[in-house]
Design a protein around this motif. Structure first.
Motif, PDB file in Angstrom:
ATOM      1  N   LEU A  63     -10.535  -8.935  12.067  1.00 53.86           N
ATOM      2  CA  LEU A  63      -9.397  -8.650  11.189  1.00 53.86           C
ATOM      3  C   LEU A  63      -8.125  -9.351  11.639  1.00 53.86           C
ATOM      4  CD1 LEU A  63      -9.431  -4.868  10.139  1.00 53.86           C
ATOM      5  CD2 LEU A  63      -9.665  -6.879   8.688  1.00 53.86           C
ATOM      6  N   GLU A  64      -8.027  -9.651  12.931  1.00 56.94           N
ATOM      7  CA  GLU A  64      -6.831 -10.313  13.443  1.00 56.94           C
ATOM      8  C   GLU A  64      -6.660 -11.707  12.863  1.00 56.94           C
ATOM      9  OE1 GLU A  64      -4.509  -8.808  15.332  1.00 56.94           O
ATOM     10  OE2 GLU A  64      -5.742  -7.008  15.040  1.00 56.94           O
ATOM     11  N   ASN A  65      -7.746 -12.280  12.313  1.00 58.75           N
ATOM     12  CA  ASN A  65      -7.662 -13.602  11.691  1.00 58.75           C
ATOM     13  C   ASN A  65      -7.262 -13.533  10.227  1.00 58.75           C
ATOM     14  OD1 ASN A  65      -8.559 -14.835  14.100  1.00 58.75           O
ATOM     15  ND2 ASN A  65     -10.694 -14.497  13.538  1.00 58.75           N
ATOM     16  N   ASN A  66      -7.090 -12.332   9.703  1.00 59.07           N
ATOM     17  CA  ASN A  66      -6.706 -12.187   8.301  1.00 59.07           C
ATOM     18  C   ASN A  66      -5.395 -12.923   8.026  1.00 59.07           C
ATOM     19  OD1 ASN A  66      -5.021 -10.437   6.172  1.00 59.07           O
ATOM     20  ND2 ASN A  66      -7.190 -10.256   5.694  1.00 59.07           N
ATOM     21  N   GLU A 146       7.764  -5.991  13.754  1.00 59.76           N
ATOM     22  CA  GLU A 146       6.676  -5.471  14.586  1.00 59.76           C
ATOM     23  C   GLU A 146       6.014  -4.259  13.947  1.00 59.76           C
ATOM     24  OE1 GLU A 146       8.048  -6.728  19.105  1.00 59.76           O
ATOM     25  OE2 GLU A 146       8.728  -4.816  18.286  1.00 59.76           O
ATOM     26  N   LYS A 147       6.818  -3.369  13.375  1.00 64.83           N
ATOM     27  CA  LYS A 147       6.270  -2.191  12.712  1.00 64.83           C
ATOM     28  C   LYS A 147       5.515  -2.566  11.445  1.00 64.83           C
ATOM     29  CE  LYS A 147       7.680   0.485  15.862  1.00 64.83           C
ATOM     30  NZ  LYS A 147       6.668   1.056  16.791  1.00 64.83           N
ATOM     31  N   GLU A 148       5.981  -3.582  10.748  1.00 70.72           N
ATOM     32  CA  GLU A 148       5.279  -4.042   9.548  1.00 70.72           C
ATOM     33  C   GLU A 148       3.915  -4.617   9.904  1.00 70.72           C
ATOM     34  OE1 GLU A 148       8.022  -6.737   7.801  1.00 70.72           O
ATOM     35  OE2 GLU A 148       9.101  -5.187   6.686  1.00 70.72           O
ATOM     36  N   LEU A 149       3.808  -5.253  11.067  1.00 68.39           N
ATOM     37  CA  LEU A 149       2.508  -5.742  11.522  1.00 68.39           C
ATOM     38  C   LEU A 149       1.558  -4.571  11.763  1.00 68.39           C
ATOM     39  CD1 LEU A 149       0.613  -7.979  12.546  1.00 68.39           C
ATOM     40  CD2 LEU A 149       1.649  -7.707  14.804  1.00 68.39           C
ATOM     41  N   GLU A 150       2.046  -3.503  12.369  1.00 73.51           N
ATOM     42  CA  GLU A 150       1.210  -2.332  12.601  1.00 73.51           C
ATOM     43  C   GLU A 150       0.773  -1.708  11.282  1.00 73.51           C
ATOM     44  OE1 GLU A 150       2.804   0.464  15.413  1.00 73.51           O
ATOM     45  OE2 GLU A 150       3.864  -1.103  16.514  1.00 73.51           O
ATOM     46  N   LEU A 151       1.682  -1.640  10.320  1.00 72.37           N
ATOM     47  CA  LEU A 151       1.329  -1.093   9.008  1.00 72.37           C
ATOM     48  C   LEU A 151       0.286  -1.962   8.311  1.00 72.37           C
ATOM     49  CD1 LEU A 151       4.848   0.002   7.698  1.00 72.37           C
ATOM     50  CD2 LEU A 151       2.923   1.515   8.212  1.00 72.37           C
ATOM     51  N   LYS A 152       0.459  -3.276   8.400  1.00 72.63           N
ATOM     52  CA  LYS A 152      -0.509  -4.178   7.778  1.00 72.63           C
ATOM     53  C   LYS A 152      -1.875  -4.049   8.435  1.00 72.63           C
ATOM     54  CE  LYS A 152      -0.018  -6.496   4.973  1.00 72.63           C
ATOM     55  NZ  LYS A 152      -0.371  -6.327   3.547  1.00 72.63           N
ATOM     56  N   ARG A 153      -1.913  -3.906   9.748  1.00 73.67           N
ATOM     57  CA  ARG A 153      -3.194  -3.752  10.446  1.00 73.67           C
ATOM     58  C   ARG A 153      -3.892  -2.469   9.988  1.00 73.67           C
ATOM     59  NH1 ARG A 153      -1.465  -4.350  15.179  1.00 73.67           N
ATOM     60  NH2 ARG A 153      -2.199  -6.467  15.619  1.00 73.67           N
ATOM     61  N   LEU A 404      -5.611   8.343   3.460  1.00 75.18           N
ATOM     62  CA  LEU A 404      -5.304   9.037   4.710  1.00 75.18           C
ATOM     63  C   LEU A 404      -5.466   8.116   5.917  1.00 75.18           C
ATOM     64  CD1 LEU A 404      -6.962  12.467   3.914  1.00 75.18           C
ATOM     65  CD2 LEU A 404      -4.539  12.066   4.351  1.00 75.18           C
ATOM     66  N   ILE A 405      -6.457   7.227   5.874  1.00 76.04           N
ATOM     67  CA  ILE A 405      -6.613   6.271   6.971  1.00 76.04           C
ATOM     68  C   ILE A 405      -5.410   5.340   7.038  1.00 76.04           C
ATOM     69  CG2 ILE A 405      -7.964   4.293   7.765  1.00 76.04           C
ATOM     70  CD1 ILE A 405     -10.457   5.693   6.749  1.00 76.04           C
ATOM     71  N   GLN A 406      -4.942   4.886   5.867  1.00 77.22           N
ATOM     72  CA  GLN A 406      -3.782   3.999   5.846  1.00 77.22           C
ATOM     73  C   GLN A 406      -2.544   4.692   6.376  1.00 77.22           C
ATOM     74  OE1 GLN A 406      -3.412   1.837   2.221  1.00 77.22           O
ATOM     75  NE2 GLN A 406      -1.306   1.212   2.596  1.00 77.22           N
TER      76      GLN A 406
END
Length: 415
Positions: A63-66, A146-153, A404-406
């Motif tokens: 997923l990190e390559n998305n 940085e927080k947006e990256l966590e949300l996207k992940r 809920l996972i998101q």
């Protein structure tokens, strides 16, 4: 005459280079288009790609390559550079300059040939009172990225989890279809074709999610973590930390807008440093710091604009009103959030109770047995109808689970 020819040749070469650049635009575009088409034609056919099984852990690592993940990381790097740039602006700039003057015709005896080479420095500290504010705002942008990256992940993790469980439901649907004989050969062919299309569409979505088109990825549903609504009952009492941070960022942006208006009342401080050229050679004469530093000067400018038209005061009033409105909007969002989570968990619990009761009913009907062929047929048809309904409701419940996972991630799993 030789000097004139040299200059004419230089100017002509520059003009030809510019013309060539303009004329080559269509050629460059055509070359780029051809390169893209070569890459397109070299892509293997979908059916020729090998099938590869992939576990949950392997898929999560990929997923990190998305593409969206990479875009989020680029934004982090950009905001970090912008944050560092605030203080890099204090570093002096250096200019290199060369000056040449000469008569083109021999008859122009009034002009002498001369040239000079200079190295100059520019040192400026504009708006000293604004530097801390600029640094804080850019640091806030970096924190937000940085927080947006966590949300996207987490968003992509929920989508991946959905694909894994859709694959499990597809396996169950396929087993049920195989247990149901088709009335005609055409029906069987149509059923198989629809199944192939579903599998291909899901496989392509998985490739896009993982940003890897080297194989037809076959997910292994048994390797995915299991969740249930009870795991989220305690978590859903308050918004997740990432959601809390997003709300705090919205509130902080409104506060900074108001603070930025207030800073306009402070005096502006500009500091400039002037010096002669660091190094200058003109006709064999050396000047600049090598020849003394008598012309070094510092210019300090402090001024403040009086708000006679009340423009700043009006901006402050608007920013204050906007700040209060943002607070009210966040309060409203928190109420809506609480109601949404309660309804989501209640609906999941209702589905869970219905699922268990339906499965128990199916088991009960199977245990009753049948006295004749017609009863066996009726029980079988009812069993298939209930199994189909279970699968349809399970697909709908995936949306609740992914929501809920998101929001909270997967309990017990490193999100």
């Amino acid at each position: 005459m030789n000097r004139l020819l040299t200059i004419l040749v230089t100017v002509s070469a520059s003009a030809l280079l510019l013309l060539q650049t303009g004329c080559s635009l269509s050629k460059r575009m055509d070359s780029a288009r051809q390169d893209l088409m070569k890459e397109y034609q070299a892509m293997p056919e979908w059916n020729t790609l090998p099938q590869k099984r992939i576990s949950w852990q392997q898929a999560v690592a990929m997923l990190e390559n998305n593409v969206e993940m990479q875009q989020a990381r680029l934004r982090i790097n950009k905001t970090r550079r912008e944050c560092e740039r605030v203080y890099r602006d204090l570093i002096p700039l250096l200019d290199l300059g060369y000056y040449y003057n000469s008569a083109l015709l021999k008859s122009a005896d009034n002009y002498s040939t001369n040239s000079s080479f200079n190295v100059n420095t520019i040192f400026s500290i504009p708006a000293l009172t604004q530097l801390p504010m600029d640094h804080y705002c850019r640091a806030l942008e970096h924190f937000k990225a940085e927080k947006e990256l966590e949300l996207k992940r987490r968003e992509l993790l929920a989508k991946l989890w959905q694909y894994f469980n859709e694959g499990l439901l597809e396996q169950q649907l396929r087993a049920m279809e195989e247990a149901t004989p088709a009335n005609q050969a055409a029906d069987l062919q149509l059923r198989n074709r629809e199944r192939e299309l579903r599998e291909r569409e899901r496989s392509q979505k998985i490739c896009q999610l993982l940003n890897n088109y080297s194989a037809r990825w076959v997910l292994m549903p048994e390797t995915a973590p299991k969740i249930n609504w009870q795991q989220y009952r305690k978590l859903a009492k308050v918004p997740d930390e990432l959601t809390q941070t997003q709300m705090a960022l919205t509130l902080e942006a409104a506060r900074l807008s108001k603070l930025g208006v207030g800073l306009q009342y402070l005096p502006n401080v500009h500091l400039n440093f002037y010096s002669p050229a660091l190094f200058s050679v003109t006709g064999g004469t050396t000047e600049g710091f090598l020849n003394g530093a008598d012309d070094v000067r510092i210019n300090l400018n402090i001024y403040s604009q009086i708000d006679t038209r009340l423009d700043i005061w009006s901006q402050w009033a608007e920013a204050e009103e906007n700040h209060k409105l943002v607070e009210q909007e966040l309060t409203q969002q928190m109420y809506e959030y609480r109601n949404k989570m309660e309804l989501l968990l209640d609906s999941w619990k209702t589905y869970d109770d219905w699922m268990h009761s339906t499965q128990a009913y199916i088991a009960f009907r199977r245990s009753q047995g049948a006295c004749d062929a017609q009863s066996v047929q009726e029980i079988h048809q009812e069993d298939l109808a209930l199994q189909k309904e279970l699968l349809d409701q399970a697909k709908k419940n995936l949306e609740r689970e992914c929501a809920l996972i998101q929001e909270y991630g997967i309990p017990g799993y490193n999100n």
